[in-house]
Design a protein around this motif. Sequence first.
Motif, mmCIF file in Angstrom:
data_model
loop_
_atom_site.group_PDB
_atom_site.id
_atom_site.type_symbol
_atom_site.label_atom_id
_atom_site.label_comp_id
_atom_site.label_asym_id
_atom_site.label_seq_id
_atom_site.Cartn_x
_atom_site.Cartn_y
_atom_site.Cartn_z
ATOM 1 N N GLN A 114 -10.031 -0.542 1.474
ATOM 2 C CA GLN A 114 -8.652 -1.016 1.535
ATOM 3 C C GLN A 114 -8.533 -2.494 1.178
ATOM 4 O OE1 GLN A 114 -6.317 1.399 2.201
ATOM 5 N NE2 GLN A 114 -8.157 2.676 2.147
ATOM 6 N N THR A 116 -7.811 -5.140 -1.089
ATOM 7 C CA THR A 116 -7.145 -5.346 -2.385
ATOM 8 C C THR A 116 -7.847 -6.400 -3.221
ATOM 9 O OG1 THR A 116 -5.011 -4.781 -1.391
ATOM 10 C CG2 THR A 116 -4.964 -5.947 -3.496
ATOM 11 N N GLU A 117 -8.218 -7.512 -2.597
ATOM 12 C CA GLU A 117 -8.837 -8.597 -3.358
ATOM 13 C C GLU A 117 -10.202 -8.189 -3.906
ATOM 14 O OE1 GLU A 117 -9.528 -13.432 -3.138
ATOM 15 O OE2 GLU A 117 -8.917 -12.337 -1.337
ATOM 16 N N TRP A 119 -11.069 -5.129 -4.898
ATOM 17 C CA TRP A 119 -10.816 -4.295 -6.075
ATOM 18 C C TRP A 119 -10.381 -5.145 -7.264
ATOM 19 C CZ3 TRP A 119 -12.498 0.377 -6.799
ATOM 20 C CH2 TRP A 119 -12.674 1.254 -5.721
ATOM 21 N N LYS A 144 -6.482 0.656 -8.426
ATOM 22 C CA LYS A 144 -6.716 0.765 -6.989
ATOM 23 C C LYS A 144 -6.111 -0.427 -6.246
ATOM 24 C CE LYS A 144 -9.013 3.106 -4.754
ATOM 25 N NZ LYS A 144 -8.732 4.250 -3.858
ATOM 26 N N ALA A 145 -6.321 -1.619 -6.807
ATOM 27 C CA ALA A 145 -5.771 -2.825 -6.177
ATOM 28 C C ALA A 145 -4.256 -2.759 -6.119
ATOM 29 C CB ALA A 145 -6.232 -4.064 -6.944
ATOM 30 N N GLN A 146 -3.636 -2.280 -7.203
ATOM 31 C CA GLN A 146 -2.175 -2.206 -7.234
ATOM 32 C C GLN A 146 -1.645 -1.168 -6.262
ATOM 33 O OE1 GLN A 146 -0.166 -4.325 -9.586
ATOM 34 N NE2 GLN A 146 0.860 -3.880 -7.666
ATOM 35 N N LEU A 148 -2.962 -0.278 -3.474
ATOM 36 C CA LEU A 148 -3.125 -0.749 -2.098
ATOM 37 C C LEU A 148 -2.051 -1.759 -1.704
ATOM 38 C CD1 LEU A 148 -7.009 -1.183 -1.956
ATOM 39 C CD2 LEU A 148 -5.646 0.424 -0.611
ATOM 40 N N GLU A 149 -1.599 -2.537 -2.675
ATOM 41 C CA GLU A 149 -0.643 -3.607 -2.356
ATOM 42 C C GLU A 149 0.345 -3.749 -3.515
ATOM 43 O OE1 GLU A 149 -0.919 -8.219 -0.701
ATOM 44 O OE2 GLU A 149 -2.699 -6.944 -0.781
ATOM 45 N N ASN A 152 1.823 -7.190 -4.546
ATOM 46 C CA ASN A 152 0.916 -8.238 -5.016
ATOM 47 C C ASN A 152 0.918 -8.267 -6.547
ATOM 48 O OD1 ASN A 152 -1.626 -9.627 -5.821
ATOM 49 N ND2 ASN A 152 -1.992 -9.669 -3.628
#
Length: 211
Positions: A114, A116-117, A119, A144-146, A148-149, A152
Amino acid sequence: MSWLPIVVLAAITFVVAAFLLRVGRGGWTILGATLLFGLAGYALQGSPGQPAAPGEAMQEEPIDGELLVEARREFFDTSQFPSRWIVTGDSYLRRGDFERASGFYRNAVEENPQDTEAWLGLGIALVEHADGQLTPAALHAFEKAQALEEENGGPRYFLGFAWLRAGEAERTFELWREALLAAPEDAPWRESLALRLMRLESMMRPADAAE
Protein backbone atom coordinates in the motif's frame (compact mmCIF):
# COMPACT_ATOMS: atom_id res chain seq x y z
CA MET A 1 14.82 13.24 -43.38
CA SER A 2 12.92 16.42 -42.54
CA TRP A 3 13.69 19.19 -40.08
CA LEU A 4 10.74 18.21 -37.88
CA PRO A 5 12.54 15.55 -35.76
CA ILE A 6 15.42 17.96 -35.14
CA VAL A 7 13.08 20.74 -34.01
CA VAL A 8 11.10 18.30 -31.85
CA LEU A 9 14.34 17.10 -30.22
CA ALA A 10 15.28 20.69 -29.39
CA ALA A 11 11.81 21.29 -27.92
CA ILE A 12 12.05 18.13 -25.79
CA THR A 13 15.48 19.22 -24.53
CA PHE A 14 13.99 22.57 -23.48
CA VAL A 15 11.04 20.85 -21.77
CA VAL A 16 13.34 18.50 -19.82
CA ALA A 17 15.43 21.43 -18.59
CA ALA A 18 12.46 23.66 -17.77
CA PHE A 19 10.13 21.11 -16.19
CA LEU A 20 12.10 18.34 -14.49
CA LEU A 21 15.49 19.98 -14.01
CA ARG A 22 13.64 23.21 -13.18
CA VAL A 23 15.94 25.67 -14.87
CA GLY A 24 14.90 29.11 -13.63
CA ARG A 25 13.01 31.51 -15.86
CA GLY A 26 16.12 33.69 -15.98
CA GLY A 27 18.02 30.83 -17.61
CA TRP A 28 15.45 30.20 -20.35
CA THR A 29 16.92 32.87 -22.60
CA ILE A 30 20.38 31.34 -22.41
CA LEU A 31 19.00 27.82 -22.90
CA GLY A 32 16.87 28.88 -25.87
CA ALA A 33 19.75 30.77 -27.43
CA THR A 34 22.00 27.72 -27.05
CA LEU A 35 19.47 25.47 -28.77
CA LEU A 36 18.91 27.99 -31.57
CA PHE A 37 22.65 28.37 -32.00
CA GLY A 38 22.96 24.61 -32.40
CA LEU A 39 20.15 24.52 -34.97
CA ALA A 40 21.73 27.40 -36.87
CA GLY A 41 25.06 25.60 -36.94
CA TYR A 42 23.38 22.47 -38.22
CA ALA A 43 21.66 24.48 -40.96
CA LEU A 44 25.02 25.82 -42.12
CA GLN A 45 27.13 22.67 -41.87
CA GLY A 46 24.74 19.75 -41.48
CA SER A 47 23.01 17.66 -44.12
CA PRO A 48 19.41 17.08 -43.05
CA GLY A 49 18.65 15.42 -46.36
CA GLN A 50 21.23 12.68 -45.87
CA PRO A 51 20.12 9.39 -44.30
CA ALA A 52 21.46 8.57 -40.87
CA ALA A 53 24.29 6.09 -40.49
CA PRO A 54 22.92 2.56 -39.96
CA GLY A 55 22.96 1.24 -36.43
CA GLU A 56 23.46 4.63 -34.81
CA ALA A 57 20.93 5.81 -32.22
CA MET A 58 20.73 9.16 -30.52
CA GLN A 59 21.85 8.92 -26.91
CA GLU A 60 19.92 10.90 -24.31
CA GLU A 61 21.86 12.71 -21.62
CA PRO A 62 21.45 10.95 -18.26
CA ILE A 63 19.14 12.61 -15.75
CA ASP A 64 20.51 13.55 -12.34
CA GLY A 65 19.24 11.05 -9.78
CA GLU A 66 19.26 13.69 -7.04
CA LEU A 67 16.76 15.75 -9.03
CA LEU A 68 14.56 12.70 -9.55
CA VAL A 69 14.39 12.10 -5.81
CA GLU A 70 13.62 15.76 -5.11
CA ALA A 71 10.93 15.86 -7.80
CA ARG A 72 9.25 12.72 -6.40
CA ARG A 73 9.34 14.01 -2.82
CA GLU A 74 7.43 17.13 -3.92
CA PHE A 75 4.30 14.98 -4.12
CA PHE A 76 4.55 13.62 -0.57
CA ASP A 77 4.59 14.92 2.99
CA THR A 78 8.22 15.87 3.53
CA SER A 79 7.72 15.90 7.30
CA GLN A 80 7.38 12.11 7.21
CA PHE A 81 10.31 9.92 6.25
CA PRO A 82 9.70 7.15 3.73
CA SER A 83 10.46 3.52 4.56
CA ARG A 84 14.03 2.30 5.05
CA TRP A 85 13.87 0.51 1.70
CA ILE A 86 12.97 3.74 -0.10
CA VAL A 87 15.71 5.67 1.69
CA THR A 88 18.29 3.07 0.62
CA GLY A 89 16.88 2.96 -2.90
CA ASP A 90 17.11 6.74 -3.10
CA SER A 91 20.80 6.59 -2.23
CA TYR A 92 21.42 4.39 -5.28
CA LEU A 93 19.10 6.48 -7.46
CA ARG A 94 21.16 9.57 -6.63
CA ARG A 95 24.28 7.75 -7.86
CA GLY A 96 22.62 6.73 -11.09
CA ASP A 97 22.52 3.03 -10.16
CA PHE A 98 18.94 2.54 -11.27
CA GLU A 99 19.05 -1.25 -11.28
CA ARG A 100 19.96 -1.50 -7.59
CA ALA A 101 17.57 1.30 -6.73
CA SER A 102 14.69 -0.60 -8.34
CA GLY A 103 15.61 -3.66 -6.27
CA PHE A 104 15.19 -1.76 -3.01
CA TYR A 105 11.93 -0.20 -4.18
CA ARG A 106 10.69 -3.73 -4.94
CA ASN A 107 11.54 -4.70 -1.38
CA ALA A 108 9.49 -1.71 -0.23
CA VAL A 109 6.36 -2.71 -2.14
CA GLU A 110 6.74 -6.34 -1.07
CA GLU A 111 6.91 -5.25 2.56
CA ASN A 112 4.02 -2.79 2.16
CA PRO A 113 1.97 -3.11 -1.05
CA GLN A 114 0.00 0.00 0.00
CA ASP A 115 3.07 2.27 -0.13
CA THR A 116 2.30 4.76 -2.91
CA GLU A 117 5.74 6.36 -2.85
CA ALA A 118 7.45 2.98 -3.13
CA TRP A 119 5.46 2.10 -6.26
CA LEU A 120 6.18 5.52 -7.73
CA GLY A 121 9.89 5.21 -6.95
CA LEU A 122 9.92 1.78 -8.58
CA GLY A 123 8.30 3.13 -11.75
CA ILE A 124 10.82 5.99 -11.99
CA ALA A 125 13.80 3.69 -11.43
CA LEU A 126 12.58 1.19 -14.02
CA VAL A 127 12.16 3.91 -16.64
CA GLU A 128 15.67 5.22 -16.02
CA HIS A 129 17.14 1.71 -16.00
CA ALA A 130 15.58 1.25 -19.45
CA ASP A 131 17.23 4.47 -20.69
CA GLY A 132 14.02 6.47 -20.57
CA GLN A 133 11.76 3.80 -22.08
CA LEU A 134 8.35 3.13 -20.54
CA THR A 135 8.46 -0.65 -19.99
CA PRO A 136 5.40 -2.75 -19.03
CA ALA A 137 6.84 -3.18 -15.52
CA ALA A 138 7.27 0.57 -15.11
CA LEU A 139 3.76 1.23 -16.41
CA HIS A 140 2.39 -1.31 -13.91
CA ALA A 141 4.21 0.45 -11.07
CA PHE A 142 2.81 3.85 -12.04
CA GLU A 143 -0.70 2.41 -12.32
CA LYS A 144 -0.43 0.79 -8.87
CA ALA A 145 0.71 4.08 -7.34
CA GLN A 146 -2.18 5.93 -8.96
CA ALA A 147 -4.74 3.35 -7.86
CA LEU A 148 -3.55 3.62 -4.25
CA GLU A 149 -3.77 7.40 -4.12
CA GLU A 150 -5.95 8.91 -6.82
CA GLU A 151 -5.43 12.51 -5.71
CA ASN A 152 -1.64 12.28 -5.76
CA GLY A 153 -0.27 13.91 -8.91
CA GLY A 154 3.09 12.11 -8.79
CA PRO A 155 2.18 8.97 -10.78
CA ARG A 156 0.54 10.92 -13.61
CA TYR A 157 3.34 13.49 -13.60
CA PHE A 158 6.16 10.97 -13.99
CA LEU A 159 4.19 8.78 -16.38
CA GLY A 160 3.53 11.88 -18.47
CA PHE A 161 7.20 12.79 -18.33
CA ALA A 162 8.09 9.34 -19.68
CA TRP A 163 5.68 9.87 -22.58
CA LEU A 164 7.14 13.32 -23.18
CA ARG A 165 10.61 11.84 -23.57
CA ALA A 166 9.12 9.45 -26.11
CA GLY A 167 7.78 12.42 -28.11
CA GLU A 168 4.14 11.92 -27.04
CA ALA A 169 3.44 15.44 -25.79
CA GLU A 170 -0.34 15.09 -26.18
CA ARG A 171 -0.41 12.10 -23.81
CA THR A 172 1.68 14.10 -21.38
CA PHE A 173 -0.71 17.03 -21.54
CA GLU A 174 -3.74 14.84 -20.86
CA LEU A 175 -2.08 13.09 -17.90
CA TRP A 176 -0.91 16.33 -16.32
CA ARG A 177 -4.35 17.88 -16.87
CA GLU A 178 -6.00 14.87 -15.17
CA ALA A 179 -3.55 15.17 -12.27
CA LEU A 180 -4.42 18.83 -11.83
CA LEU A 181 -8.17 18.16 -11.92
CA ALA A 182 -7.83 15.42 -9.29
CA ALA A 183 -5.49 17.44 -7.05
CA PRO A 184 -6.78 18.72 -3.70
CA GLU A 185 -7.13 22.49 -3.56
CA ASP A 186 -4.54 22.72 -0.81
CA ALA A 187 -1.97 20.40 -2.40
CA PRO A 188 1.44 22.13 -2.12
CA TRP A 189 2.47 20.86 -5.56
CA ARG A 190 -0.70 22.01 -7.34
CA GLU A 191 0.60 25.44 -8.38
CA SER A 192 3.88 24.02 -9.66
CA LEU A 193 2.09 21.40 -11.75
CA ALA A 194 -0.32 24.00 -13.15
CA LEU A 195 2.63 26.13 -14.24
CA ARG A 196 4.33 23.18 -15.95
CA LEU A 197 1.08 22.32 -17.71
CA MET A 198 0.78 25.88 -19.01
CA ARG A 199 4.37 25.79 -20.26
CA LEU A 200 3.77 22.52 -22.04
CA GLU A 201 0.60 23.83 -23.67
CA SER A 202 2.37 26.95 -24.90
CA MET A 203 5.17 24.86 -26.39
CA MET A 204 2.69 22.55 -28.14
CA ARG A 205 0.90 25.39 -29.95
CA PRO A 206 3.59 26.05 -32.60
CA ALA A 207 3.69 22.33 -33.42
CA ASP A 208 -0.12 22.24 -33.79
CA ALA A 209 -0.01 25.26 -36.08
CA ALA A 210 2.70 23.65 -38.21
CA GLU A 211 0.54 20.56 -38.71
